[in-house]
Design a protein around this motif. Structure first.
Motif, PDB file in Angstrom:
ATOM      1  N   ILE A 313      43.429  29.020  37.512  1.00 18.08           N
ATOM      2  CA  ILE A 313      44.810  29.463  37.311  1.00 18.08           C
ATOM      3  C   ILE A 313      45.663  28.221  37.468  1.00 18.08           C
ATOM      4  O   ILE A 313      45.529  27.490  38.453  1.00 18.08           O
ATOM      5  CB  ILE A 313      45.203  30.514  38.359  1.00 18.08           C
ATOM      6  N   ASP A 314      46.537  27.947  36.506  1.00 16.70           N
ATOM      7  CA  ASP A 314      47.331  26.735  36.631  1.00 16.70           C
ATOM      8  C   ASP A 314      48.763  26.934  36.171  1.00 16.70           C
ATOM      9  O   ASP A 314      49.125  27.970  35.624  1.00 16.70           O
ATOM     10  CB  ASP A 314      46.669  25.568  35.891  1.00 16.70           C
ATOM     11  N   ARG A 315      49.562  25.905  36.439  1.00 18.55           N
ATOM     12  CA  ARG A 315      50.962  25.881  36.035  1.00 18.55           C
ATOM     13  C   ARG A 315      51.092  25.034  34.775  1.00 18.55           C
ATOM     14  O   ARG A 315      50.610  23.909  34.723  1.00 18.55           O
ATOM     15  CB  ARG A 315      51.828  25.270  37.137  1.00 18.55           C
ATOM     16  N   HIS A 316      51.778  25.570  33.770  1.00 20.25           N
ATOM     17  CA  HIS A 316      52.040  24.796  32.568  1.00 20.25           C
ATOM     18  C   HIS A 316      53.384  24.094  32.699  1.00 20.25           C
ATOM     19  O   HIS A 316      54.345  24.636  33.226  1.00 20.25           O
ATOM     20  CB  HIS A 316      52.035  25.692  31.330  1.00 20.25           C
ATOM     21  N   GLY A 317      53.456  22.861  32.199  1.00 17.72           N
ATOM     22  CA  GLY A 317      54.677  22.069  32.261  1.00 17.72           C
ATOM     23  C   GLY A 317      54.334  20.607  32.275  1.00 17.72           C
ATOM     24  O   GLY A 317      53.229  20.212  32.670  1.00 17.72           O
ATOM     25  N   GLU A 318      55.276  19.775  31.832  1.00 18.86           N
ATOM     26  CA  GLU A 318      55.014  18.344  31.717  1.00 18.86           C
ATOM     27  C   GLU A 318      55.283  17.572  32.994  1.00 18.86           C
ATOM     28  O   GLU A 318      54.950  16.387  33.075  1.00 18.86           O
ATOM     29  CB  GLU A 318      55.842  17.753  30.572  1.00 18.86           C
ATOM     30  N   MET A 319      55.896  18.200  33.982  1.00 15.84           N
ATOM     31  CA  MET A 319      56.130  17.480  35.228  1.00 15.84           C
ATOM     32  C   MET A 319      54.793  17.107  35.857  1.00 15.84           C
ATOM     33  O   MET A 319      53.845  17.892  35.863  1.00 15.84           O
ATOM     34  CB  MET A 319      56.954  18.336  36.179  1.00 15.84           C
ATOM     35  N   GLU A 320      54.720  15.909  36.378  1.00 12.50           N
ATOM     36  CA  GLU A 320      53.466  15.394  36.914  1.00 12.50           C
ATOM     37  C   GLU A 320      52.887  16.285  38.001  1.00 12.50           C
ATOM     38  O   GLU A 320      51.673  16.463  38.120  1.00 12.50           O
ATOM     39  CB  GLU A 320      53.679  13.981  37.457  1.00 12.50           C
ATOM     40  N   ALA A 321      53.780  16.898  38.788  1.00 15.06           N
ATOM     41  CA  ALA A 321      53.325  17.737  39.904  1.00 15.06           C
ATOM     42  C   ALA A 321      52.668  19.029  39.441  1.00 15.06           C
ATOM     43  O   ALA A 321      52.019  19.706  40.252  1.00 15.06           O
ATOM     44  CB  ALA A 321      54.501  18.066  40.821  1.00 15.06           C
TER      45      ALA A 321
END
Length: 511
Positions: A313-321
């Motif tokens: 399960i993960d978070r989508h987004g371009e932020m490095e964190a």
């Protein structure tokens, strides 16, 4: 008689003055002569009492291999000790404060009696260092909730002062696996350097800029300073794999304790069964889609473990964190094969969840009271952030309250006109509300009942609730950077018998 109050930015005072006739004055006099309205009474006789001791204290907490912080905690962990009870049982919590600052506990989403809401300066004095304070209420509404300090919450939540509370339904079969996943963001020791870098937006991708803009990073608090994302207080490498067996019915409870919205991707078939602890009627199966959890919101997901492949399960987004907000699910007797994630999964709209059925309210109903809340911003160089976030052009405690009578059917229109392009997850204390419409279009799916609703830039929602829990209640943005800088108002019951008076002994800071 129907009472309609439209709070608008322009001409509010002139409308009120023009409306002040002898007849209206007599009406007000008559209303003031009503019998006093009392706090909701709860019958605890004969019910099972679950007693918990929570100690607010400072703890060294390891977010990741590289980052250890001095966290503020309930009972020494982030999140704090989980409270888990069954519907209809009594929750009794003894809060002892071992910190150097006053604290409190707010039971986010649970419609407790007003006396137990935990709001310094509104329902109680904050609990001073060295003191103990007891909360007690009946857990009447099953669901996924959380608790957190409401004293200077913008700082105290940032330090980790929150936990989870699960109220299990008494007439429902338990799931084979039940996992709670709390999402949050943190600032590392390098965040000041990142703040400087964030000022040079030319080095950022457009997607990253949009992600920050939506949360107000370009004005006020720079959200790019949150450079560590966690699940249950740990980054990816620090979290244990969640184990399942083939055939298990698995429940995942997502809670956002931070100040940023997170796009969560689960690459298998699943159902969103509850939002903010409230059931979705006949939820449809999602095919590896992505959903958002905004600050203060909860989303319950269920799936049947088919035994095929492990997955994350993960978070989508371009932020490095984003890569830190990830956790694995693996079969106890699996072969170690793992599903891949789609780069651009479909995104779920919560207003389209489930199947339509009978609901408490409809858009064309006649309501006793109607209010309009314009969620805006105003430059204010006298403040530390140089900006304030407003409701109908005013900041707390000067924002006009929503005055209602017990038993009123109340409709509220929420409009996001903030010039900083930020989202506002609006949280109502003490009540659930039903989402009636989005951008002028009535919901045609399951009745969606919530206590926190993320109103994005340019969006308009109509929501409705029944005034069935007398008291003085906060209605505020749960990006607490916005709340602490003004975006708060009160829902106040007319003729309410006040039980609390600020003693002046504590610097009460309700946000």
């Amino acid at each position: 008689m129907k009472k309609v109050f439209l709070l608008t930015l322009i001409g509010l005072m002139s409308v009120i003055i023009a409306a002040c006739s002898q007849q209206s004055a007599e009406t007000i006099t008559n209303e003031n002569q009503q019998d006093a309205v009392e706090v909701k009474a709860e019958d605890m006789a004969g019910k099972k009492v679950n007693e918990f001791d929570l100690t607010a204290k400072e703890t060294s907490w390891k977010l990741s291999a590289e980052h250890t912080i001095n966290a503020w905690t309930y009972n020494g962990t982030v999140p704090g000790e989980q409270i888990r009870v069954t519907e209809g049982e009594v929750v009794k919590v003894n809060l002892t404060n071992q910190l150097e600052k006053p604290v409190s506990i707010h039971w986010h989403g649970i419609p407790v009696p007003n006396t137990e809401d935990g709001i310094p300066g509104v329902t109680q004095d904050a609990v001073k260092p060295g003191e103990t304070y007891t909360y007690a209420f009946v857990a009447s509404d099953p669901g996924t909730y959380w608790y957190h300090s409401h004293q200077n919450g913008v700082e105290q939540l940032d330090k980790g002062l929150y936990g989870t509370i699960i109220v299990e339904p008494k007439n429902e079969t338990n799931r084979d696996r039940d996992y709670t996943l709390v999402l949050d963001e943190w600032e590392s020791e390098k965040h000041q350097e990142k703040d400087t870098e964030a000022m040079n937006h030319s080095s950022m991708s457009m997607d990253s800029m949009n992600e920050l803009n939506q949360k107000g990073a370009m004005k006020g608090h720079d959200m790019s300073s949150y450079d560590i994302f966690t699940i249950n207080g740990k980054t990816y490498e620090g979290n244990k794999t969640l184990k399942v067996k083939k055939g298990d019915l698995v429940k995942l409870r997502f809670i956002n304790a931070g100040y940023m919205a997170h796009q969560i991707h689960i690459p298998i078939d699943y159902q969103i069964t509850h939002v903010d602890g409230q059931k979705v009627n006949s939820p449809q199966t999602m095919k590896g889609s992505m959903f958002e959890v905004a600050p203060g919101e909860r989303v319950d997901v269920e799936f049947r473990a088919d035994g095929s492949k492990d997955f994350s399960i993960d978070r989508h987004g371009e932020m490095e964190a984003s890569q830190d907000m990830k956790i694995d699910i693996a079969y106890e007797e699996g072969n170690g094969q793992k599903l891949k994630h789609l780069s651009s999964p479909g995104k779920i709209d919560i207003t389209k969840l489930g199947e339509q059925t009978e609901s408490q309210f409809k858009t064309d109903d006649e309501f006793d009271v109607e209010y309009e809340l314009d969620l805006g911003t105003r430059m204010d160089m006298d403040t530390e952030m140089g900006m304030v976030w407003t409701i109908n052009g005013k900041t707390y405690p000067n924002a006009p309250p929503l005055n209602i009578d017990k038993g009123d059917r109340v409709k509220v229109t929420l409009k996001n006109n903030s010039m900083d392009n930020s989202s506002h997850p609006m949280h109502l204390h003490g009540h659930f509300f039903q989402v009636l419409s989005k951008n002028g279009k009535a919901l045609s799916a399951s009745p969606i009942r919530k206590d926190t609703l993320n109103v994005k830039p340019g969006e308009t929602y109509e929501v409705a609730f029944l005034a069935d829990n007398p008291g003085n209640w906060l209605f505020h943005c749960h990006d607490l950077h916005h709340a602490s800088n003004g975006m708060v108002t009160l829902v106040k019951y007319n003729s309410f018998n006040q039980f609390y008076k600020d003693t002046g002994e504590v610097d009460n800071q309700p946000e």
